[in-house]
Design an enzyme around this catalytic site. Structure first.
Site, PDB file in Angstrom:
ATOM      1  CB  SER A 159      12.368   4.283  -0.804  1.00 37.42           C
ATOM      2  OG  SER A 159      13.311   3.760  -1.708  1.00 37.42           O
TER       3      SER A 159
HETATM    4  N1  SAM Z   1      12.362   1.359  -4.544  1.00 36.64           N
HETATM    5  C1  SAM Z   1      13.005   0.328  -3.815  1.00 36.64           C
HETATM    6  C2  SAM Z   1      12.094  -0.187  -2.725  1.00 36.64           C
HETATM    7  O1  SAM Z   1      11.201   0.556  -2.288  1.00 36.64           O
HETATM    8  O2  SAM Z   1      12.268  -1.322  -2.278  1.00 36.64           O
HETATM    9  C3  SAM Z   1      14.255   0.931  -3.253  1.00 36.64           C
HETATM   10  C4  SAM Z   1      15.352  -0.020  -3.024  1.00 36.64           C
HETATM   11  S1  SAM Z   1      16.897   0.575  -2.424  1.00 36.64           S
HETATM   12  C5  SAM Z   1      16.712   2.170  -1.761  1.00 36.64           C
HETATM   13  C6  SAM Z   1      17.814   0.839  -3.926  1.00 36.64           C
HETATM   14  C7  SAM Z   1      18.055  -0.383  -4.747  1.00 36.64           C
HETATM   15  O3  SAM Z   1      18.903  -0.026  -5.848  1.00 36.64           O
HETATM   16  C8  SAM Z   1      18.778  -1.514  -4.026  1.00 36.64           C
HETATM   17  O4  SAM Z   1      17.969  -2.667  -4.066  1.00 36.64           O
HETATM   18  C9  SAM Z   1      20.068  -1.717  -4.825  1.00 36.64           C
HETATM   19  O5  SAM Z   1      20.499  -3.050  -4.897  1.00 36.64           O
HETATM   20  C10 SAM Z   1      19.671  -1.167  -6.169  1.00 36.64           C
HETATM   21  N2  SAM Z   1      20.776  -0.766  -7.034  1.00 36.64           N
HETATM   22  C11 SAM Z   1      21.911  -0.102  -6.722  1.00 36.64           C
HETATM   23  N3  SAM Z   1      22.668   0.071  -7.818  1.00 36.64           N
HETATM   24  C12 SAM Z   1      21.978  -0.488  -8.849  1.00 36.64           C
HETATM   25  C13 SAM Z   1      22.232  -0.618 -10.235  1.00 36.64           C
HETATM   26  N4  SAM Z   1      23.339  -0.148 -10.819  1.00 36.64           N
HETATM   27  N5  SAM Z   1      21.311  -1.247 -10.996  1.00 36.64           N
HETATM   28  C14 SAM Z   1      20.174  -1.740 -10.453  1.00 36.64           C
HETATM   29  N6  SAM Z   1      19.887  -1.651  -9.137  1.00 36.64           N
HETATM   30  C15 SAM Z   1      20.767  -1.018  -8.353  1.00 36.64           C
END
Ligand code: SAM
Length: 218
Positions: A68
């Protein structure tokens, strides 16, 4: 914690990120600013993007996902009013960058990621950097993680069409939850406080996150 693999160049870029992209744009929680000046975001970025790690934008991390944007991370962390004694659930661990920030700011972090490869990589970086108060779990974070509930704070880093009810159930009384709500092209952060078992919702900044994916209805 965290600075063993650091370098003076990265530390300078990181401080510039804090001063120019966070403090200058209104982030004022000194604990959040200090954590963001300390956690080496470049360690969570794939090698080919490390030179961009302290610019204020998301970075690809594989599986079609991103780390993010620092400014939006700072907004979310500040909104949660985190206390050093808090236990926190993070949904959407991705690279592990926000997990590291939470580990600096709170007592205990449960971090859920649906892609095993991302969870493994996040876990390895967090462990290498010395964060011992984070547990990375593979699973569907839209259902929360009931076995470690309740949580004083929950942060969701992926956008849902509505608030998943199990997250609300796993929030402690007086707890705070922040989540982007909406669809691909129209999302808004919502800060929800649990008071007398009921949600109190504040509408916050517009934002753009990848979707929260779940096989079951939220
Ligand atoms: N805070 C993280 C970072 O800075 O790296 C943000 C990662 S990205 C914006 C959002 C993440 O949410 C992704 O890695 C995605 O795979 C995960 N995601 C989406 N749906 C999900 C779910 N139902 N359960 C767990 N993770 C999920």
């Amino acid at each position: 914690m965290a600075s063993a693999a650091d370098s003076p160049i990265y530390a300078t870029l990181r401080q510039r990120m804090v001063d120019e992209h966070l403090r200058a744009r209104g982030i004022s929680d000194e604990r959040v600013l200090e954590a963001m000046a300390c956690v080496p975001r470049h360690e969570f970025a794939p090698p080919r993007y490390r030179d961009q790690a302290y610019e204020d934008h998301p970075l690809p991390i594989g599986e079609g996902q991103t780390i993010s944007q620092p400014y939006i991370v700072a907004i979310m962390l500040e909104a949660l009013s985190l206390m050093p004694s808090d236990r926190v659930l993070e949904v959407g661990t991705g690279s592990g960058y926000v997990s590291a920030l939470l580990a600096q700011l709170t007592a205990e972090v449960i971090a859920i990621e649906r892609y095993p490869a991302l969870a493994d990589s996040a876990s390895a970086v967090l462990s290498r950097l010395g964060y011992r108060n984070v547990r990375v779990v593979v699973g569907d974070g839209s259902r929360g993680f009931a076995e470690a509930a309740p949580y004083n704070a929950i942060i969701v880093s992926a956008a849902a069409p509505q608030l998943p009810h199990e997250l609300m159930e796993q929030l402690a009384e007086g707890g705070r939850l922040i989540i982007p709500i909406g669809w691909e092209d129209s999302q808004q952060l919502q800060l929800i406080e649990k008071r007398n078992g009921q949600p109190r919702t504040s509408l916050r900044e517009l934002c753009r996150f990848v979707p929260l994916i779940s096989d079951k209805p939220m």
